[in-house]
Design a protein around this motif. Structure first.
Motif, PDB file in Angstrom:
ATOM      1  N   ILE A 230       3.707   2.785  -0.981  1.00  0.00           N
ATOM      2  CA  ILE A 230       2.883   1.647  -1.415  1.00  0.00           C
ATOM      3  C   ILE A 230       1.575   1.654  -0.711  1.00  0.00           C
ATOM      4  O   ILE A 230       1.210   2.393   0.282  1.00  0.00           O
ATOM      5  N   LEU A 231       0.506   1.327  -1.902  1.00  0.00           N
ATOM      6  CA  LEU A 231      -0.699   1.603  -1.314  1.00  0.00           C
ATOM      7  C   LEU A 231      -1.291   0.179  -1.209  1.00  0.00           C
ATOM      8  O   LEU A 231      -1.408  -0.626  -2.214  1.00  0.00           O
ATOM      9  N   GLY A 232      -2.087  -0.222  -0.092  1.00  0.00           N
ATOM     10  CA  GLY A 232      -2.577  -1.804   0.024  1.00  0.00           C
ATOM     11  C   GLY A 232      -1.711  -2.473   0.801  1.00  0.00           C
ATOM     12  O   GLY A 232      -0.472  -2.030   1.279  1.00  0.00           O
ATOM     13  N   ALA A 233      -2.197  -3.628   1.554  1.00  0.00           N
ATOM     14  CA  ALA A 233      -1.468  -4.206   2.648  1.00  0.00           C
ATOM     15  C   ALA A 233      -1.589  -5.721   2.520  1.00  0.00           C
ATOM     16  O   ALA A 233      -1.669  -6.368   3.449  1.00  0.00           O
ATOM     17  N   GLY A 234      -1.843  -6.086   1.335  1.00  0.00           N
ATOM     18  CA  GLY A 234      -2.164  -7.738   1.221  1.00  0.00           C
ATOM     19  C   GLY A 234      -0.906  -8.332   0.711  1.00  0.00           C
ATOM     20  O   GLY A 234       0.247  -7.967   1.056  1.00  0.00           O
ATOM     21  N   ASN A 235      -1.002  -9.284  -0.035  1.00  0.00           N
ATOM     22  CA  ASN A 235       0.103 -10.323  -0.438  1.00  0.00           C
ATOM     23  C   ASN A 235       1.188  -9.442  -1.046  1.00  0.00           C
ATOM     24  O   ASN A 235       2.240  -9.514  -0.795  1.00  0.00           O
ATOM     25  N   VAL A 236       0.745  -8.817  -2.247  1.00  0.00           N
ATOM     26  CA  VAL A 236       1.741  -8.391  -3.069  1.00  0.00           C
ATOM     27  C   VAL A 236       2.641  -7.100  -2.279  1.00  0.00           C
ATOM     28  O   VAL A 236       3.827  -6.875  -2.282  1.00  0.00           O
TER      29      VAL A 236
ATOM     30  N   ASN B   5      19.047   1.350  -2.569  1.00  0.00           N
ATOM     31  CA  ASN B   5      18.702   2.511  -3.372  1.00  0.00           C
ATOM     32  C   ASN B   5      17.320   2.800  -3.371  1.00  0.00           C
ATOM     33  O   ASN B   5      16.719   3.326  -4.361  1.00  0.00           O
ATOM     34  N   ILE B   6      16.631   2.319  -2.949  1.00  0.00           N
ATOM     35  CA  ILE B   6      15.094   2.491  -2.545  1.00  0.00           C
ATOM     36  C   ILE B   6      14.605   2.828  -1.228  1.00  0.00           C
ATOM     37  O   ILE B   6      15.157   2.112  -0.318  1.00  0.00           O
ATOM     38  N   THR B   7      13.949   3.885  -1.104  1.00  0.00           N
ATOM     39  CA  THR B   7      13.060   4.298   0.098  1.00  0.00           C
ATOM     40  C   THR B   7      11.653   4.163   0.042  1.00  0.00           C
ATOM     41  O   THR B   7      11.031   4.717  -0.883  1.00  0.00           O
ATOM     42  N   VAL B   8      11.146   3.645   0.842  1.00  0.00           N
ATOM     43  CA  VAL B   8       9.595   3.396   1.006  1.00  0.00           C
ATOM     44  C   VAL B   8       9.328   4.705   1.841  1.00  0.00           C
ATOM     45  O   VAL B   8       9.517   4.721   3.167  1.00  0.00           O
ATOM     46  N   ARG B   9       8.806   5.460   1.294  1.00  0.00           N
ATOM     47  CA  ARG B   9       8.467   6.887   2.010  1.00  0.00           C
ATOM     48  C   ARG B   9       7.134   6.796   2.816  1.00  0.00           C
ATOM     49  O   ARG B   9       7.095   7.357   4.034  1.00  0.00           O
ATOM     50  N   GLN B  10       6.335   6.147   2.498  1.00  0.00           N
ATOM     51  CA  GLN B  10       5.198   5.877   3.107  1.00  0.00           C
ATOM     52  C   GLN B  10       4.407   4.575   2.694  1.00  0.00           C
ATOM     53  O   GLN B  10       4.471   4.058   1.634  1.00  0.00           O
ATOM     54  N   TRP B  11       3.573   3.916   3.809  1.00  0.00           N
ATOM     55  CA  TRP B  11       2.603   2.869   3.463  1.00  0.00           C
ATOM     56  C   TRP B  11       1.202   3.166   3.683  1.00  0.00           C
ATOM     57  O   TRP B  11       0.882   3.368   4.834  1.00  0.00           O
ATOM     58  N   PHE B  12       0.420   3.195   2.804  1.00  0.00           N
ATOM     59  CA  PHE B  12      -1.054   3.344   2.876  1.00  0.00           C
ATOM     60  C   PHE B  12      -1.775   1.988   2.909  1.00  0.00           C
ATOM     61  O   PHE B  12      -1.546   1.489   2.098  1.00  0.00           O
ATOM     62  N   ASN B  13      -2.800   2.318   3.722  1.00  0.00           N
ATOM     63  CA  ASN B  13      -3.884   1.214   3.708  1.00  0.00           C
ATOM     64  C   ASN B  13      -5.128   1.706   4.252  1.00  0.00           C
ATOM     65  O   ASN B  13      -5.113   2.444   5.249  1.00  0.00           O
ATOM     66  N   ARG B  14      -6.318   1.239   3.701  1.00  0.00           N
ATOM     67  CA  ARG B  14      -7.539   1.876   4.290  1.00  0.00           C
ATOM     68  C   ARG B  14      -7.871   1.475   5.571  1.00  0.00           C
ATOM     69  O   ARG B  14      -8.369   2.279   6.330  1.00  0.00           O
TER      70      ARG B  14
ATOM     71  N   LEU C 210      -5.444   0.605   9.191  1.00  0.00           N
ATOM     72  CA  LEU C 210      -4.049   0.669   9.578  1.00  0.00           C
ATOM     73  C   LEU C 210      -3.643  -0.704  10.178  1.00  0.00           C
ATOM     74  O   LEU C 210      -2.351  -1.120  10.435  1.00  0.00           O
ATOM     75  N   LYS C 211      -4.710  -1.654  10.657  1.00  0.00           N
ATOM     76  CA  LYS C 211      -4.095  -2.636  11.499  1.00  0.00           C
ATOM     77  C   LYS C 211      -3.218  -3.708  10.751  1.00  0.00           C
ATOM     78  O   LYS C 211      -2.039  -3.969  11.473  1.00  0.00           O
ATOM     79  N   PRO C 212      -3.203  -3.919   9.451  1.00  0.00           N
ATOM     80  CA  PRO C 212      -2.323  -4.791   9.023  1.00  0.00           C
ATOM     81  C   PRO C 212      -0.964  -4.220   8.860  1.00  0.00           C
ATOM     82  O   PRO C 212       0.085  -5.058   8.699  1.00  0.00           O
ATOM     83  N   ILE C 213      -0.714  -2.889   8.686  1.00  0.00           N
ATOM     84  CA  ILE C 213       0.537  -2.376   8.754  1.00  0.00           C
ATOM     85  C   ILE C 213       1.112  -1.643   9.850  1.00  0.00           C
ATOM     86  O   ILE C 213       2.163  -1.227  10.091  1.00  0.00           O
TER      87      ILE C 213
ATOM     88  N   VAL D 277       8.700   2.580   8.990  1.00  0.00           N
ATOM     89  CA  VAL D 277       7.912   3.466   7.762  1.00  0.00           C
ATOM     90  C   VAL D 277       6.819   4.179   8.175  1.00  0.00           C
ATOM     91  O   VAL D 277       5.934   3.721   9.109  1.00  0.00           O
ATOM     92  N   SER D 278       6.546   5.264   7.632  1.00  0.00           N
ATOM     93  CA  SER D 278       5.640   6.270   7.897  1.00  0.00           C
ATOM     94  C   SER D 278       4.263   5.609   7.407  1.00  0.00           C
ATOM     95  O   SER D 278       4.538   5.257   6.229  1.00  0.00           O
ATOM     96  N   ILE D 279       3.309   5.314   8.307  1.00  0.00           N
ATOM     97  CA  ILE D 279       2.224   4.530   7.809  1.00  0.00           C
ATOM     98  C   ILE D 279       0.869   5.708   7.911  1.00  0.00           C
ATOM     99  O   ILE D 279       0.896   6.531   8.694  1.00  0.00           O
ATOM    100  N   THR D 280       0.011   5.549   6.876  1.00  0.00           N
ATOM    101  CA  THR D 280      -1.192   6.336   6.881  1.00  0.00           C
ATOM    102  C   THR D 280      -2.367   5.690   6.379  1.00  0.00           C
ATOM    103  O   THR D 280      -2.383   4.572   5.628  1.00  0.00           O
ATOM    104  N   ASP D 281      -3.645   5.877   6.778  1.00  0.00           N
ATOM    105  CA  ASP D 281      -4.811   5.648   6.260  1.00  0.00           C
ATOM    106  C   ASP D 281      -5.623   6.565   5.539  1.00  0.00           C
ATOM    107  O   ASP D 281      -6.767   6.469   5.050  1.00  0.00           O
TER     108      ASP D 281
END
Ligand SMILES: NC(=O)c1ccc[n+]([C@@H]2O[C@H](COP(=O)([O-])OP(=O)(O)OC[C@H]3O[C@@H](n4cnc5c(N)ncnc54)[C@H](OP(=O)(O)O)[C@@H]3O)[C@@H](O)[C@H]2O)c1
Ligand SMILES: NC(=O)c1ccc[n+]([C@@H]2O[C@H](COP(=O)([O-])OP(=O)(O)OC[C@H]3O[C@@H](n4cnc5c(N)ncnc54)[C@H](OP(=O)(O)O)[C@@H]3O)[C@@H](O)[C@H]2O)c1
Lengths: 255, 255
Positions: free
Chosen positions: A6-12, A25-34, A36-39, A46-50
């Protein structure tokens, strides 16, 4: 198993993360946001990154970022030939960089971070350039319990436009109802059951069949009374225009 | 025990008969209509008549007839000093003949004969000239499970007007959503969950706080795109007017 970044950390993005994270049957492999604060609060699940350069391999990359940021991020992605999708109702599928396979997952619902979302009430409109990608996206949407529909670009655009009418414009009519009633010290609360009933009625009946009221009956006496009650000229304009629209739809004499 | 006579056999009269008939502390003493055909099927559960001269004694007479018929019937009633009420949102209380005590029981909801009605979702607005009569009407409304509110004539009129905005005009926006989507072969069905969600949102949040979308964000690019997608000039006018209304409400630059 479908792997997702997932890229972005807003509403959606946030609602998608939550529902994916609890779907077997879904894995969130990573969550990106420009930033890191909101994630940061999710870093234990989940593994997070900026950093776009640090993005892991996944079946699909979901760009749930502001409309204006979609094209830019898509061309900064440091890989090719993978499936990337955005979630916007109005951004062109071709605005994303063609070095990757492209698609759209447009959730036709209103999201805000605070409200909980039941994805069985979120129709997901799917657009892809390649039919194989369609099946993966459909599988993803069905896994979270959403109704899905394959659509083309024009259909997505008119759905987004129609959503403005039935959501934003309707909400403004509620607002006017609020203003009118409170101006006389009557309570907006009294209108709430009617608001729900009006929305429920068109779940099983066409809006054409569901129409009632003075405009449809061409009840000139009531229309005149209403116009004289309205003190705000902008409200008068809206009353006139929508009354005419109803009369046009139902074949009454034009005002 | 409150005894009632119902006059009229339309949407409102029929639903009132049904709910009164199953309510323990209410007796429907008689049901009048100018023609017996629509009420004939109920003759085993209630005394029916088409003659005003035959009306029996009761605590309250409910004139659930067309707005234009209220004044005439009220003056034809062959008795005095009893409590008569109409159910209209816009007919003046003084339009009824002053030989009787007068009141209004305005059910703020949309009725059609076919649909079932849950009276806990029907706020009943009560207006009377005499405070004693108010208590009887309130007791009647509470007995069928309705929320009640004492209001004055102006408040009833603005509630009726606001109901046109949140019901008839909103329904016309649904209709436009239907037209726009079907013109591209997209499905109106996809909008139905959004319609429900939009109505639900203002049950707990003010319409002001609930507003979202391109007009509120002043997203000129999307607004321009939408206007160019709209082929029907009448739809364009409505789009422009409601966009301006939202921007005015939310302090954006005037278009
Ligand atoms: N909200 C809805 O009801 C809804 C419904 C259907 C579709 N959509 C679509 O879904 C997408 C996301 O909407 P949303 O409501 O979730 O938006 P949002 O709450 O405003 O969040 C936007 C996200 O995009 C990020 N972002 C913005 N500009 C960026 C840039 N230049 N580079 C990197 N990241 C950037 C923001 O990062 P920061 O956290 O750093 O600010 C934020 O995380 C949009 O395409 C929208 O049209 C929204
Ligand atoms: N429908 C709603 O959603 C709603 C909501 C709130 C308030 N109201 C108010 O409730 C009242 C009744 O509305 P409705 O929708 O039930 O109306 P309706 O379904 O159109 O029924 C009207 C009834 O009035 C009778 N009637 C008409 N003209 C008459 C006359 N000159 N003399 C005697 N009877 C006459 C009709 O008799 P026949 O059967 O012989 O035609 C019919 O039984 C109105 O004041 C309306 O404003 C309606």
């Amino acid at each position: 198993m479908i792997s997702v970044v997932i890229l972005g950390a807003g509403n959606v993005a946030t609602h998608l993360f939550k529902v994916f994270n609890k779907t077997e049957n879904i894995t969130v492999r990573q969550w990106f946001n420009r930033n890191l604060k909101p994630i940061d609060q999710y870093k234990n699940s989940v593994s997070i990154t900026d950093k776009l350069e640090a993005l892991k391999d996944a079946d699909v990359y979901i760009l749930a970022v502001s409309d204006d940021a979609i094209a830019g991020i898509s061309s900064q992605l440091p890989f090719e030939n993978r499936l990337i999708v955005h979630t916007s109702g109005c951004v062109n599928i071709h605005d994303m960089d063609k070095k990757n396979r492209r698609g759209v997952l447009y959730p036709l619902q209103t999201f805000s971070k605070a409200a909980t979302i039941d994805f069985s009430n979120v129709p997901i409109c799917i657009e892809t350039l390649d039919k194989k990608d369609y099946h993966l996206l459909k599988h993803l949407a069905v896994s979270i319990g959403s109704p899905t529909k394959r659509i083309n670009t024009n259909q997505r655009k008119v759905l987004h436009l129609a959503a403005v009418f039935v959501n934003n414009f309707t909400n403004q009519l509620y607002r006017i109802g609020h203003e009118i009633t409170e101006s006389e010290g009557a309570e907006f609360d009294l209108l709430k059951p009617l608001i729900i009933e009006t929305a429920k009625k068109v779940q099983t009946m066409s809006p054409y069949m569901a129409q009632t009221g003075p405009a449809k009956r061409n009840d000139q006496k009531t229309i005149k009374n209403h116009l004289s009650l309205l003190e705000n000229n902008h409200h008068k304009d809206i009353y006139n225009l929508l009354t005419q629209a109803i009369q046009r739809t139902h074949g009454r004499k034009k005002l």
